[in-house]
Write a protein that holds these residues in place. Structure first.
Motif, mmCIF file in Angstrom:
data_model
loop_
_atom_site.group_PDB
_atom_site.id
_atom_site.type_symbol
_atom_site.label_atom_id
_atom_site.label_comp_id
_atom_site.label_asym_id
_atom_site.label_seq_id
_atom_site.Cartn_x
_atom_site.Cartn_y
_atom_site.Cartn_z
ATOM 1 N N PHE A 291 0.906 -1.147 0.091
ATOM 2 C CA PHE A 291 -0.257 -0.011 0.213
ATOM 3 C C PHE A 291 0.875 1.142 0.155
ATOM 4 N N PHE A 292 0.724 1.961 -0.945
ATOM 5 C CA PHE A 292 1.616 3.327 -1.096
ATOM 6 C C PHE A 292 0.907 4.396 -0.525
ATOM 7 N N SER A 293 1.672 5.346 0.072
ATOM 8 C CA SER A 293 1.152 6.738 0.538
ATOM 9 C C SER A 293 2.509 7.600 0.486
ATOM 10 N N PRO A 294 2.265 8.712 -0.047
ATOM 11 C CA PRO A 294 3.404 9.495 -0.212
ATOM 12 C C PRO A 294 4.388 9.993 1.177
ATOM 13 N N GLY A 295 3.341 9.831 2.209
ATOM 14 C CA GLY A 295 4.083 10.241 3.425
ATOM 15 C C GLY A 295 4.725 9.028 4.246
ATOM 16 N N SER A 296 4.780 7.817 3.728
ATOM 17 C CA SER A 296 5.307 6.726 4.488
ATOM 18 C C SER A 296 6.879 6.705 4.155
ATOM 19 N N ARG A 297 7.297 6.475 5.561
ATOM 20 C CA ARG A 297 8.576 6.615 5.839
ATOM 21 C C ARG A 297 9.249 5.206 6.464
ATOM 22 N N ASP A 298 10.214 4.647 6.007
ATOM 23 C CA ASP A 298 10.797 3.632 6.940
ATOM 24 C C ASP A 298 9.969 2.430 7.187
ATOM 25 N N GLY A 299 9.134 2.072 6.552
ATOM 26 C CA GLY A 299 8.148 1.059 6.711
ATOM 27 C C GLY A 299 6.935 1.361 7.402
ATOM 28 N N ALA A 300 6.920 2.735 7.693
ATOM 29 C CA ALA A 300 5.693 2.915 8.603
ATOM 30 C C ALA A 300 4.486 3.976 7.645
ATOM 31 N N PHE A 301 3.434 3.155 7.544
ATOM 32 C CA PHE A 301 2.624 3.468 6.642
ATOM 33 C C PHE A 301 1.741 5.003 7.199
ATOM 34 N N ASP A 302 1.578 5.944 6.238
ATOM 35 C CA ASP A 302 0.979 7.187 6.624
ATOM 36 C C ASP A 302 -0.210 7.185 5.765
ATOM 37 N N ILE A 303 -1.337 7.020 6.768
ATOM 38 C CA ILE A 303 -2.743 6.940 5.874
ATOM 39 C C ILE A 303 -3.289 8.297 5.543
#
Length: 214
Positions: A134-146
């Motif tokens: 699941f892609f989100s522009p704000g995801s960093r280091d494996g932490a999903f940013d919903i």
């Protein structure tokens, strides 16, 4: 339906397939479902009413309960919209099989902006949603940013064994329902598979646009 006494009337969409088993071997309804009942089909072509671009019927004629045309799961599928308060106008949306998982409706930026999910749900999604899938522009280091994702986590299934008779039409119905400004009054858990919010209560609509077609 046969569990209810035949004094219970049935309200159905005018396009609902009312064929029954065993006359139709592929039917999902039985003859006993209709035996002795008063059947009321809802014909949206006779109503000029629309609610958030969905064809609608004011069932009692007093604005307390509306039926909305939301096909896709099956032809003739209906959604109920029951008024809770008059000032301000708030409603409970009884969406039935318009969608089968809240991940098909969330996340959507407009919903989050107007009716944000609790902070602990947003935080929990960081570790429960796989950034590999699941892609989100704000995801960093494996932490999903919903919050930075602009489309829902799940889509209406279009596989041959889908529960949707017409997936394309179902997506249209879902999009119109989602635009209505809905939120769930509580969000208590996340799916470990998708991180999508699991439904726990009815949907509350607070911003319905009621119009009449020309």
């Amino acid at each position: 339906m046969s569990k209810f006494p035949n004094t219970t009337s049935l309200v159905i969409g005018s396009e609902t397939d009312v064929s029954t088993y065993p006359t139709n071997p592929n039917a999902t309804l039985q003859e006993s479902d209709f035996a002795g009942r008063n059947i009321t089909p809802i014909d949206f072509s006779k109503s000029s009413l629309e609610i958030n671009d969905l064809r609608a019927v004011d069932y009692f004629g007093d604005g307390s309960f509306y039926l909305l045309d939301t096909p896709g799961h099956i032809a003739g599928h209906l959604t109920g919209l029951a008024r809770v308060t008059a000032n301000p106008s708030t409603f409970i949306l009884l969406a039935g099989d318009t969608f089968h998982h809240v991940g098909e409706a969330r996340p959507r930026p407009a919903l989050q902006a107007n009716f944000p999910c609790p902070a602990h749900i947003v935080e929990s999604s960081r570790g429960h949603v796989s950034t590999d899938y699941f892609f989100s522009p704000g995801s960093r280091d494996g932490a999903f940013d919903i919050l930075s994702r602009s489309e829902s986590l799940l889509r209406v299934s279009d596989t041959p064994d889908s529960f949707y008779e017409d997936p394309v039409v179902a997506e249209v119905s879902l999009e119109k329902v989602a635009r209505a400004g809905m939120r769930r009054t509580t969000c208590s858990s996340l799916s470990p598979m998708t991180g999508a919010l699991l439904p726990t209560t009815p949907v509350l609509l607070v911003d319905c646009r009621i119009t009449h077609r020309n």
